[in-house]
Motif scaffolding. Structure first.
Motif, PDB file in Angstrom:
ATOM      1  N   PRO B  31       0.788  -0.807   0.236  1.00 18.09           N
ATOM      2  CA  PRO B  31      -0.181  -0.165   0.283  1.00 18.09           C
ATOM      3  C   PRO B  31       0.708   1.359   0.072  1.00 18.09           C
ATOM      4  CG  PRO B  31      -0.760  -1.235   1.780  1.00 18.09           C
ATOM      5  CD  PRO B  31       0.543  -2.265   1.235  1.00 18.09           C
ATOM      6  N   THR B  32       1.920   1.194   0.719  1.00 21.88           N
ATOM      7  CA  THR B  32       2.795   2.228   1.019  1.00 21.88           C
ATOM      8  C   THR B  32       3.317   3.132  -0.449  1.00 21.88           C
ATOM      9  OG1 THR B  32       3.346   1.276   2.286  1.00 21.88           O
ATOM     10  CG2 THR B  32       4.235   3.052   2.548  1.00 21.88           C
ATOM     11  N   ILE B  33       4.479   1.583  -0.900  1.00 27.36           N
ATOM     12  CA  ILE B  33       4.183   2.146  -2.395  1.00 27.36           C
ATOM     13  C   ILE B  33       3.779   2.508  -3.320  1.00 27.36           C
ATOM     14  CG2 ILE B  33       5.763   0.734  -4.028  1.00 27.36           C
ATOM     15  CD1 ILE B  33       7.395   1.348  -2.012  1.00 27.36           C
ATOM     16  N   ILE B  34       1.942   1.715  -3.156  1.00 29.15           N
ATOM     17  CA  ILE B  34       1.355   2.150  -3.669  1.00 29.15           C
ATOM     18  C   ILE B  34       0.874   3.473  -3.975  1.00 29.15           C
ATOM     19  CG2 ILE B  34      -0.783   1.864  -5.039  1.00 29.15           C
ATOM     20  CD1 ILE B  34      -1.068  -1.359  -4.397  1.00 29.15           C
ATOM     21  N   LEU B  35       0.773   4.075  -3.249  1.00 31.43           N
ATOM     22  CA  LEU B  35       0.520   5.410  -2.558  1.00 31.43           C
ATOM     23  C   LEU B  35       1.368   6.747  -2.809  1.00 31.43           C
ATOM     24  CD1 LEU B  35      -2.158   5.368   0.841  1.00 31.43           C
ATOM     25  CD2 LEU B  35      -2.243   5.432  -1.843  1.00 31.43           C
ATOM     26  N   ARG B  36       2.847   6.339  -2.219  1.00 32.08           N
ATOM     27  CA  ARG B  36       3.543   7.074  -2.051  1.00 32.08           C
ATOM     28  C   ARG B  36       4.366   7.302  -3.570  1.00 32.08           C
ATOM     29  NH1 ARG B  36       6.135   6.997   3.647  1.00 32.08           N
ATOM     30  NH2 ARG B  36       4.014   7.539   4.571  1.00 32.08           N
ATOM     31  N   ARG B  37       4.915   5.915  -3.834  1.00 26.61           N
ATOM     32  CA  ARG B  37       5.765   5.499  -5.184  1.00 26.61           C
ATOM     33  C   ARG B  37       5.361   4.896  -6.658  1.00 26.61           C
ATOM     34  NH1 ARG B  37      10.939   6.519  -3.481  1.00 26.61           N
ATOM     35  NH2 ARG B  37      11.295   6.704  -5.116  1.00 26.61           N
ATOM     36  N   GLY B  38       3.815   5.381  -6.570  1.00 25.45           N
ATOM     37  CA  GLY B  38       3.114   5.369  -7.883  1.00 25.45           C
ATOM     38  C   GLY B  38       3.961   5.218  -9.476  1.00 25.45           C
ATOM     39  N   GLY B  39       5.307   6.204  -9.075  1.00 25.08           N
ATOM     40  CA  GLY B  39       6.175   6.215 -10.333  1.00 25.08           C
ATOM     41  C   GLY B  39       6.296   4.374 -10.538  1.00 25.08           C
ATOM     42  N   LEU B 137      13.983  -4.204  -0.652  1.00 23.81           N
ATOM     43  CA  LEU B 137      12.007  -5.084  -0.333  1.00 23.81           C
ATOM     44  C   LEU B 137      11.411  -3.830  -1.258  1.00 23.81           C
ATOM     45  CD1 LEU B 137      11.054  -7.833   0.928  1.00 23.81           C
ATOM     46  CD2 LEU B 137       9.842  -6.215   1.990  1.00 23.81           C
ATOM     47  N   ARG B 138      11.269  -3.004  -0.518  1.00 22.45           N
ATOM     48  CA  ARG B 138      10.767  -1.961  -0.803  1.00 22.45           C
ATOM     49  C   ARG B 138      10.663  -1.316  -2.198  1.00 22.45           C
ATOM     50  NH1 ARG B 138       8.726   1.232   4.543  1.00 22.45           N
ATOM     51  NH2 ARG B 138       7.318   2.301   2.740  1.00 22.45           N
ATOM     52  N   ARG B 139      12.122  -0.526  -2.489  1.00 19.97           N
ATOM     53  CA  ARG B 139      12.745   0.410  -3.520  1.00 19.97           C
ATOM     54  C   ARG B 139      12.579  -0.844  -5.055  1.00 19.97           C
ATOM     55  NH1 ARG B 139      13.708   2.305  -7.507  1.00 19.97           N
ATOM     56  NH2 ARG B 139      14.605   4.181  -7.695  1.00 19.97           N
ATOM     57  N   VAL B 140      13.173  -2.413  -4.884  1.00 19.96           N
ATOM     58  CA  VAL B 140      13.548  -2.742  -6.020  1.00 19.96           C
ATOM     59  C   VAL B 140      12.016  -4.043  -5.954  1.00 19.96           C
ATOM     60  CG1 VAL B 140      14.697  -4.604  -7.253  1.00 19.96           C
ATOM     61  CG2 VAL B 140      15.795  -1.996  -5.323  1.00 19.96           C
ATOM     62  N   LEU B 141      12.010  -4.529  -4.871  1.00 18.74           N
ATOM     63  CA  LEU B 141      10.967  -5.877  -5.174  1.00 18.74           C
ATOM     64  C   LEU B 141       9.556  -5.496  -5.221  1.00 18.74           C
ATOM     65  CD1 LEU B 141      13.315  -8.405  -2.721  1.00 18.74           C
ATOM     66  CD2 LEU B 141      13.217  -8.003  -4.795  1.00 18.74           C
ATOM     67  N   VAL B 142       9.162  -5.059  -4.360  1.00 20.09           N
ATOM     68  CA  VAL B 142       7.948  -4.445  -4.080  1.00 20.09           C
ATOM     69  C   VAL B 142       7.177  -3.878  -5.685  1.00 20.09           C
ATOM     70  CG1 VAL B 142       5.817  -3.149  -3.377  1.00 20.09           C
ATOM     71  CG2 VAL B 142       7.494  -4.333  -2.493  1.00 20.09           C
ATOM     72  N   PRO B 143       7.708  -2.433  -6.088  1.00 19.05           N
ATOM     73  CA  PRO B 143       7.179  -2.777  -7.243  1.00 19.05           C
ATOM     74  C   PRO B 143       7.254  -3.272  -8.688  1.00 19.05           C
ATOM     75  CG  PRO B 143       8.568  -0.796  -6.507  1.00 19.05           C
ATOM     76  CD  PRO B 143       8.595  -2.238  -5.362  1.00 19.05           C
ATOM     77  N   ARG B 144       8.497  -4.534  -8.507  1.00 18.38           N
ATOM     78  CA  ARG B 144       8.006  -5.560  -9.470  1.00 18.38           C
ATOM     79  C   ARG B 144       7.106  -5.914  -9.361  1.00 18.38           C
ATOM     80  NH1 ARG B 144      13.342  -2.932  -9.747  1.00 18.38           N
ATOM     81  NH2 ARG B 144      14.381  -2.829 -11.512  1.00 18.38           N
ATOM     82  N   PHE B 145       7.124  -6.987  -8.250  1.00 21.01           N
ATOM     83  CA  PHE B 145       5.767  -7.674  -7.965  1.00 21.01           C
ATOM     84  C   PHE B 145       4.173  -7.138  -7.804  1.00 21.01           C
ATOM     85  CE2 PHE B 145       2.653  -8.773  -4.585  1.00 21.01           C
ATOM     86  CZ  PHE B 145       2.182  -9.994  -4.807  1.00 21.01           C
TER      87      PHE B 145
END
Lengths: 271, 254
Positions: B31-39, B137-145
Motif C-alpha cells: 500500500p505505501t509503495i502504491i500511494l507514495r511511489r506510484g511511478g 524490498l520496498r524499492r526494488v521488489l515490491v514495485p516489480r511484484f
C-alpha cells in the motif's frame, strides 16, 4: 599496539563463523575519529566480511560492535537505517545501479531520502561529481564507464548524503596507476576536507602506506599487528614482514594444506 | 536414503514457510509503495506488461486460430460447426487465456525479473541500497511484484480477445461459418461466472508468477551460475504451480 579502549567504532571480542569455517575469533579493533584507518590482510582473511559486520549487513556470533557508543546489534531496522545514513560505502566494483545514468546514480540517495527540489539536487550532484572530476560524465550510463571512473562515481554517491564515516572496500583493485593515484588522493582529500573518518580495506601495501594514519593487519581471525605504516614496516614479526614485503612463503604458506607431494604422485595417498 | 528424504522434506517445508513470510512482507509494503511511489509501479507495469504485449498477442492469435480449426473439424462431424465460437470462447476465457498467458508471462517477464534482481544482488546493488539506508524490498521488489500482479489480468484478457479474433478469422473468414451464429451462440451460452473464473485465475496466476520470479531472483546465489539457475527455476516452478492451481480453481468452480 593501538589502544583499543575508545574510538568512533569499537569492535570487541568479535567471533564470526561461516558454516564450519571460523573467520574471526576474539577480534579487537578501534577506529579513531577523523583518521584514515586501513584494514589489511591476506586474501580470504575476511576483510570484506568485517566491513559487512561493521555495517550490520551480517550479525556476529559473539562480541560487540559499537558505533559512536551505540551497540549496533541492538538496533531495530528503523534505527539501523538512521545510523547507516551516517555511513557512505564504496563497494569493490562500485555497485552502481545499472539502469540509470551517472547523474541519477549520485542523485539516488537524495531522491529517496529528501524532498529537495530538482534544482537543488542538480546543484548538489554536480558539486559531488566535480569533486571526483566526473562532472562531464553525468549523462553516461554505468556500462560506459571504466573501472576507475565507476569507482569515482560510486565515491561521489557515497558522499552525497554527507556521511560521517566513509568505508572503502578494496578501492585500488584492478586500477591502472593513474586511476589508482587519483583514488588515493581522493581518499585523503575527502577525509581531511570534509572532516570525516575513513575505513579502508585493502592489501595494496604501498598505497596504504601513503594514505592511512594507522593500519591493522588481520590474520587467522585476529589482529596480527597494528600501528602506523612506519611502525608496521619496521616490525620484527615474521608475518608482518612477509605481508609488507610481499614474500611468497613464510608464516602464510605458499602451499594450501595438501598430502605429501611424493606420496601423492606415486598414488600412495589413495590406498 | 531415508535421512536424505527427511532432510529434503524439512528443507521444502522451511522454504515454503519462508516464501509465505516473504509474500506477507511484500503485501504489507504494497500500500505505501502504491500511494507514495506510484511511478515505480507504473514503470514496472510497462516492463512486465507493455513489453509482453507483442508475444501475448501473436500467441493469442495463433492459439485462437488453432481453436477455430480444431473446433470446426470436430464439431462439423456432428453438424455443430456453428458452435465453434462458443467452443473457442469457453476454451480461451476459462482455461487457455489465463494459463498460456501465465506460462508466457513466466518465460518473458518472470525470467527478466529473476535475472535482473539476481544480477543486482550479484553486483552488490542491493547491498549498496541497504548501505544507503534504502530498503531493497520496498524499492526494488515490491514495485516489480505489483507490476506483474497488475499486468497479468490485462494480458490474459488481451490474449483471450485476440484469440477470439483469430478463431473468427479461421472459422468465419476462411472456413465459412456463419458470423451471426458464431457470435450469437457464444452470447447465449457464456455466463458471467465463466468470465469471472478466467479473471480470478489470471489474477491468482499473476500473483504466483510475480511472487516466484521476485523470490527466485532475491534468493539467487550471487554468481553467474546461481543467477542462471534462478532464472530456469522461475520458469519451471511457475509452470508447475500454475497448472496445479489451475486444477484447484477449476474444481472449485464446478
Amino acid at each position: 599496539m593501538i589502544d583499543s579502549s575508545k574510538g568512533l567504532i569499537e569492535i570487541r571480542d568479535l567471533d564470526y563463523s561461516r558454516g564450519h569455517r571460523e573467520i574471526f575469533k576474539g577480534l579487537n579493533i578501534s577506529i579513531e575519529r577523523g583518521k584514515v584507518t586501513a584494514i589489511m590482510g591476506p586474501s580470504g582473511t575476511g576483510k570484506t566480511t568485517l566491513l559487512r559486520l561493521i555495517t550490520r549487513q551480517l550479525v556476529p556470533d559473539h562480541g560487540t560492535i559499537l558505533v559512536d557508543g551505540i551497540d549496533i546489534a541492538k538496533l531495530n531496522q528503523r534505527d539501523l537505517y538512521k545510523l547507516r545514513r551516517r555511513f557512505g560505502m564504496l563497494f569493490q566494483n562500485g555497485a552502481l545501479l545499472t539502469d540509470i545514468n551517472v547523474f541519477e546514480n549520485v542523485a539516488f540517495p537524495l531522491r529517496e531520502h529528501t524532498r529537495l527540489p530538482n534544482r537543488l539536487i542538480r546543484h548538489v550532484v554536480l558539486t559531488k561529481l566535480h569533486a571526483v572530476g566526473l562532472r562531464g560524465a553525468a549523462d553516461m550510463m554505468p556500462a560506459e564507464l571504466s573501472g576507475g571512473m565507476a569507482r569515482r562515481v560510486a565515491l561521489a554517491r557515497a558522499m552525497v548524503m554527507d556521511p560521517d564515516i566513509l568505508i572503502y572496500d578494496e578501492p585500488f583493485v584492478g586500477l591502472d596507476p593513474i586511476s589508482m593515484g587519483v583514488i588515493v588522493r581522493l581518499v585523503r582529500k575527502m577525509n581531511d576536507a570534509l572532516g570525516i573518518s575513513s575505513i579502508l580495506v585493502s592489501h595494496d601495501v604501498q598505497e596504504i602506506a601513503t594514505v592511512s594514519d594507522c593500519s591493522y593487519l588481520i590474520s587467522d581471525g585476529k589482529v596480527a599487528a597494528s600501528g602506523s605504516p612506519d611502525e608496521l614496516s619496521n616490525t620484527s614479526s615474521e608475518l608482518v614482514r612477509q605481508f609488507m614485503h610481499g614474500m611468497a612463503d613464510g608464516p602464510v604458506a605458499f602451499h594450501f594444506a595438501a598430502p605429501n607431494y611424493a606420496e601423492q604422485l606415486l598414488g600412495r595417498d589413495v590406498e | 536414503m531415508l535421512r536424505e528424504t527427511w532432510y529434503t522434506l524439512i528443507d521444502f517445508v522451511r522454504t515454503f514457510g519462508a516464501l509465505q513470510l516473504f509474500f506477507l512482507r511484500l503485501l504489507i509494503n504494497s500500500p505505501t509503495i502504491i500511494l507514495r511511489r506510484g511511478g515505480l509501479v507504473v514503470k514496472q507495469v510497462y516492463n512486465a506488461g507493455a513489453l509482453s504485449l507483442v508475444i501475448i498477442m501473436v500467441c493469442g492469435l495463433f492459439v485462437g486460430g488453432v481453436l477455430g480449426l480444431q473446433g470446426y473439424s470436430n464439431l462439423s462431424k456432428f453438424n455443430a460447426e456453428d458452435s465453434v465460437g462458443t467452443f473457442a470462447a469457453f476454451s480461451l476465457l476459462k482455461e487457455l487465456g489465463p494459463v498460456i498467458t501465465a506460462l508466457l508471462f513466466a518465460g518473458r517477464a518472470g525470467t527478466a525479473l529473476a535475472s535482473e534482481i539476481g544480477l543486482m544482488k550479484a553486483t552488490d546493488q542491493l547491498s549498496a541500497m541497504e548501505m544507503m539506508a534504502i530498503n531493497p524490498l520496498r524499492r526494488v521488489l515490491v514495485p516489480r511484484f505489483l507490476g506483474g500482479v497488475i499486468s497479468m489480468p490485462f494480458l490474459a484478457a488481451i490474449f483471450s480477445v485476440v484469440g477470439l479474433f483469430g478463431a473468427h478469422i479461421v472459422a468465419v473468414n476462411l472456413l465459412g461459418v456463419d458470423p451471426g451464429a458464431f457470435w450469437q451462440q457464444m452470447q447465449s451460452t457464456l455466463e458471467i461466472s465463466d468470465i469471472n473464473e478466467g479473471i480470478i485465475k489470471s489474477f491468482v496466476f499473476g500473483v504466483v508468477a510475480s511472487l516466484l520470479a521476485v523470490w527466485e531472483g532475491y534468493n539467487a546465489i550471487p554468481t553467474a551460475e546461481g543467477v542462471s539457475r534462478a532464472t530456469t527455476r522461475t520458469v519451471v516452478i511457475t509452470a508447475i504451480a500454475v497448472l496445479i492451481i489451475d486444477f484447484m480453481i477449476t474444481a472449485s468452480f464446478i
